[in-house]
Design a protein around this motif. Sequence first.
Motif, PDB file in Angstrom:
ATOM      1  N   GLY A 127       1.454  -0.995  -0.268  1.00 54.73           N
ATOM      2  CA  GLY A 127      -0.029   0.145   0.654  1.00 54.73           C
ATOM      3  C   GLY A 127       1.136   1.287   0.331  1.00 54.73           C
ATOM      4  O   GLY A 127       2.301   1.070  -0.058  1.00 54.73           O
ATOM      5  N   THR A 128      -0.088   2.092  -0.067  1.00 52.34           N
ATOM      6  CA  THR A 128       0.943   3.823  -0.227  1.00 52.34           C
ATOM      7  C   THR A 128       0.505   4.783   0.561  1.00 52.34           C
ATOM      8  O   THR A 128      -0.340   4.334   1.615  1.00 52.34           O
ATOM      9  CB  THR A 128       0.170   4.340  -1.219  1.00 52.34           C
ATOM     10  N   PHE A 129       1.372   5.264   1.349  1.00 54.94           N
ATOM     11  CA  PHE A 129       1.130   6.097   3.215  1.00 54.94           C
ATOM     12  C   PHE A 129       0.209   7.742   2.183  1.00 54.94           C
ATOM     13  O   PHE A 129       0.817   7.826   1.212  1.00 54.94           O
ATOM     14  CB  PHE A 129       2.717   6.454   3.678  1.00 54.94           C
ATOM     15  N   VAL A 130       0.190   8.344   3.154  1.00 52.22           N
ATOM     16  CA  VAL A 130      -0.662   9.697   3.127  1.00 52.22           C
ATOM     17  C   VAL A 130       0.088  10.019   2.427  1.00 52.22           C
ATOM     18  O   VAL A 130      -0.153  11.359   1.624  1.00 52.22           O
ATOM     19  CB  VAL A 130      -1.404   9.838   4.440  1.00 52.22           C
ATOM     20  N   GLY A 131       1.442  10.413   2.641  1.00 56.93           N
ATOM     21  CA  GLY A 131       2.187  11.417   1.788  1.00 56.93           C
ATOM     22  C   GLY A 131       2.483  11.294   0.584  1.00 56.93           C
ATOM     23  O   GLY A 131       2.382  11.967  -0.127  1.00 56.93           O
ATOM     24  N   PRO A 132       3.346  10.142   0.424  1.00 55.88           N
ATOM     25  CA  PRO A 132       3.035  10.009  -0.660  1.00 55.88           C
ATOM     26  C   PRO A 132       2.430   9.645  -1.753  1.00 55.88           C
ATOM     27  O   PRO A 132       2.259  10.924  -3.178  1.00 55.88           O
ATOM     28  CB  PRO A 132       3.883   8.622  -1.347  1.00 55.88           C
ATOM     29  N   LEU A 133       0.869   9.674  -1.589  1.00 59.81           N
ATOM     30  CA  LEU A 133      -0.530   9.483  -2.146  1.00 59.81           C
ATOM     31  C   LEU A 133      -0.462  11.018  -2.530  1.00 59.81           C
ATOM     32  O   LEU A 133      -1.236  11.425  -3.780  1.00 59.81           O
ATOM     33  CB  LEU A 133      -1.344   8.053  -1.484  1.00 59.81           C
ATOM     34  N   ALA A 134      -0.462  11.688  -1.817  1.00 62.86           N
ATOM     35  CA  ALA A 134      -0.916  13.588  -1.774  1.00 62.86           C
ATOM     36  C   ALA A 134      -0.210  14.271  -2.549  1.00 62.86           C
ATOM     37  O   ALA A 134      -0.851  14.825  -3.315  1.00 62.86           O
ATOM     38  CB  ALA A 134      -0.832  14.151  -0.170  1.00 62.86           C
ATOM     39  N   ARG A 135       1.694  13.477  -2.369  1.00 59.60           N
ATOM     40  CA  ARG A 135       2.509  14.153  -3.210  1.00 59.60           C
ATOM     41  C   ARG A 135       2.271  13.778  -4.989  1.00 59.60           C
ATOM     42  O   ARG A 135       1.762  14.697  -5.741  1.00 59.60           O
ATOM     43  CB  ARG A 135       3.618  14.451  -2.982  1.00 59.60           C
ATOM     44  N   ARG A 136       1.601  12.568  -4.903  1.00 60.18           N
ATOM     45  CA  ARG A 136       1.307  12.500  -6.225  1.00 60.18           C
ATOM     46  C   ARG A 136      -0.247  12.615  -7.143  1.00 60.18           C
ATOM     47  O   ARG A 136      -0.216  12.919  -8.298  1.00 60.18           O
ATOM     48  CB  ARG A 136       0.833  10.513  -6.301  1.00 60.18           C
ATOM     49  N   LEU A 137      -0.735  13.189  -6.094  1.00 58.76           N
ATOM     50  CA  LEU A 137      -2.056  13.938  -6.934  1.00 58.76           C
ATOM     51  C   LEU A 137      -1.875  15.109  -6.411  1.00 58.76           C
ATOM     52  O   LEU A 137      -2.879  16.030  -7.162  1.00 58.76           O
ATOM     53  CB  LEU A 137      -3.469  13.293  -5.283  1.00 58.76           C
ATOM     54  N   GLY A 138      -1.365  16.215  -5.774  1.00 55.00           N
ATOM     55  CA  GLY A 138      -1.075  17.432  -5.661  1.00 55.00           C
ATOM     56  C   GLY A 138      -1.597  18.281  -4.747  1.00 55.00           C
ATOM     57  O   GLY A 138      -2.031  19.378  -5.248  1.00 55.00           O
ATOM     58  N   ILE A 139      -2.260  17.593  -3.459  1.00 53.02           N
ATOM     59  CA  ILE A 139      -2.762  17.822  -2.550  1.00 53.02           C
ATOM     60  C   ILE A 139      -2.165  17.977  -1.840  1.00 53.02           C
ATOM     61  O   ILE A 139      -1.323  17.078  -1.378  1.00 53.02           O
ATOM     62  CB  ILE A 139      -4.417  16.979  -2.231  1.00 53.02           C
ATOM     63  N   ARG A 140      -2.747  18.340   0.185  1.00 50.41           N
ATOM     64  CA  ARG A 140      -2.143  18.199   1.144  1.00 50.41           C
ATOM     65  C   ARG A 140      -2.572  16.837   1.576  1.00 50.41           C
ATOM     66  O   ARG A 140      -3.814  16.206   1.667  1.00 50.41           O
ATOM     67  CB  ARG A 140      -2.479  19.535   1.785  1.00 50.41           C
ATOM     68  N   PRO A 141      -1.568  16.551   2.606  1.00 54.40           N
ATOM     69  CA  PRO A 141      -1.944  14.909   3.270  1.00 54.40           C
ATOM     70  C   PRO A 141      -3.218  15.147   4.202  1.00 54.40           C
ATOM     71  O   PRO A 141      -3.945  14.450   4.454  1.00 54.40           O
ATOM     72  CB  PRO A 141      -0.832  15.035   3.938  1.00 54.40           C
ATOM     73  N   ALA A 142      -3.519  16.787   4.747  1.00 54.36           N
ATOM     74  CA  ALA A 142      -5.011  16.795   5.397  1.00 54.36           C
ATOM     75  C   ALA A 142      -6.346  17.104   4.724  1.00 54.36           C
ATOM     76  O   ALA A 142      -7.540  16.570   5.096  1.00 54.36           O
ATOM     77  CB  ALA A 142      -4.657  18.749   5.681  1.00 54.36           C
ATOM     78  N   THR A 143      -5.894  17.447   3.128  1.00 58.88           N
ATOM     79  CA  THR A 143      -7.361  16.400   2.200  1.00 58.88           C
ATOM     80  C   THR A 143      -7.707  14.963   2.266  1.00 58.88           C
ATOM     81  O   THR A 143      -8.608  15.131   2.422  1.00 58.88           O
ATOM     82  CB  THR A 143      -7.031  17.582   1.079  1.00 58.88           C
ATOM     83  N   LEU A 144      -6.744  14.810   2.004  1.00 56.47           N
ATOM     84  CA  LEU A 144      -7.181  12.975   1.477  1.00 56.47           C
ATOM     85  C   LEU A 144      -7.830  13.310   3.201  1.00 56.47           C
ATOM     86  O   LEU A 144      -8.347  11.902   3.180  1.00 56.47           O
ATOM     87  CB  LEU A 144      -5.924  12.017   2.204  1.00 56.47           C
ATOM     88  N   ARG A 145      -7.315  13.660   4.489  1.00 55.76           N
ATOM     89  CA  ARG A 145      -7.906  13.430   5.818  1.00 55.76           C
ATOM     90  C   ARG A 145      -9.238  12.994   5.880  1.00 55.76           C
ATOM     91  O   ARG A 145     -10.031  12.780   6.578  1.00 55.76           O
ATOM     92  CB  ARG A 145      -7.287  13.443   6.793  1.00 55.76           C
ATOM     93  N   LYS A 146      -9.720  14.196   5.168  1.00 55.20           N
ATOM     94  CA  LYS A 146     -11.380  15.465   5.159  1.00 55.20           C
ATOM     95  C   LYS A 146     -11.534  14.194   4.404  1.00 55.20           C
ATOM     96  O   LYS A 146     -13.019  13.538   4.972  1.00 55.20           O
ATOM     97  CB  LYS A 146     -10.295  16.576   4.538  1.00 55.20           C
ATOM     98  N   TRP A 147     -10.652  13.871   2.799  1.00 52.77           N
ATOM     99  CA  TRP A 147     -11.727  12.835   2.262  1.00 52.77           C
ATOM    100  C   TRP A 147     -12.175  11.859   2.948  1.00 52.77           C
ATOM    101  O   TRP A 147     -13.364  10.903   3.082  1.00 52.77           O
ATOM    102  CB  TRP A 147     -11.277  12.426   1.168  1.00 52.77           C
ATOM    103  N   GLU A 148     -11.510  11.180   3.992  1.00 49.24           N
ATOM    104  CA  GLU A 148     -11.704   9.560   5.088  1.00 49.24           C
ATOM    105  C   GLU A 148     -12.296  10.213   6.125  1.00 49.24           C
ATOM    106  O   GLU A 148     -13.968   9.596   5.778  1.00 49.24           O
ATOM    107  CB  GLU A 148     -10.815   9.523   5.601  1.00 49.24           C
ATOM    108  N   GLU A 149     -12.726  10.889   6.274  1.00 48.45           N
ATOM    109  CA  GLU A 149     -14.370  11.114   6.975  1.00 48.45           C
ATOM    110  C   GLU A 149     -15.654  11.810   6.687  1.00 48.45           C
ATOM    111  O   GLU A 149     -15.958  11.139   7.567  1.00 48.45           O
ATOM    112  CB  GLU A 149     -13.745  12.714   7.628  1.00 48.45           C
TER     113      GLU A 149
END
Length: 244
Positions: A127-149
């Motif tokens: 799997g991929t951790f939040v930091g690398p995935l956020a960089r791949r998408l060009g967004i902040r890690p906080a955005t991914l966490r918000k999407w999870e919520e």
Amino acid sequence: MGKNLQSEVRLRPVDLAREHGLSTQAVRNYEEAGILPAAARTPHGYRTYTPLHAGALRAFLALLPGHGHPTATAIMRAVNDGTVDEAFRLIDESHAQLLDDRRTLRAVEDALRDLDREPTTPPERGGTFVGPLARRLGIRPATLRKWEEAGLVHPHRDPRTGYRVYDGAAVRDARLAHQLRRGGYPLERIAPLLAHVRTAGGLAPLEATLTDWQGRLSARGRALLTGAAELETYLRERDGDRPA
């Protein structure tokens, strides 16, 4: 002449029901609901209808496929109560909803095309951790966490570190959410779509769903036209039946 014809012709509940394969009780229920104008009564208490009632029933049944039962009922009640502008407002709302649904479908189709054009990088083993995935998408890690919520993505937790880990399905959901967000799609509308992707087993089966979706939207648009034509006929009959 139209008024005299409407007032002289007498129809029984069964006459209205037979034309549409309904029960006489259904016709009586429609009258009680305000879908049909109130019927006259014989000295023995039997309902008698006119061609105007038959026109109201045809209009209502034509409105059903495009508007649904609650809205079609509300439209006919408004017409029969003399508040035609309210009926037009309800019709406008149905058309606006159809337009919104078409825009939704287009946004999903555009997002899927964008995903197909994007180079795909397979996730790291495990799997991929939040930091690398956020960089791949060009967004902040906080955005991914918000999407999870918001229920858009569902990473699991590494049992040793507690870090979020995104498997292939979670990465796919994040990419699709990213495309939809770029198109101005609100979070509360994205979650149901992603749930549908998961249920379909991925993006490929969703193509057939989108084709079916398009077909249903087209059928609904045509049904709205058919309902409008029958309602216009009823309105003309109703206006012609009014005393000058």
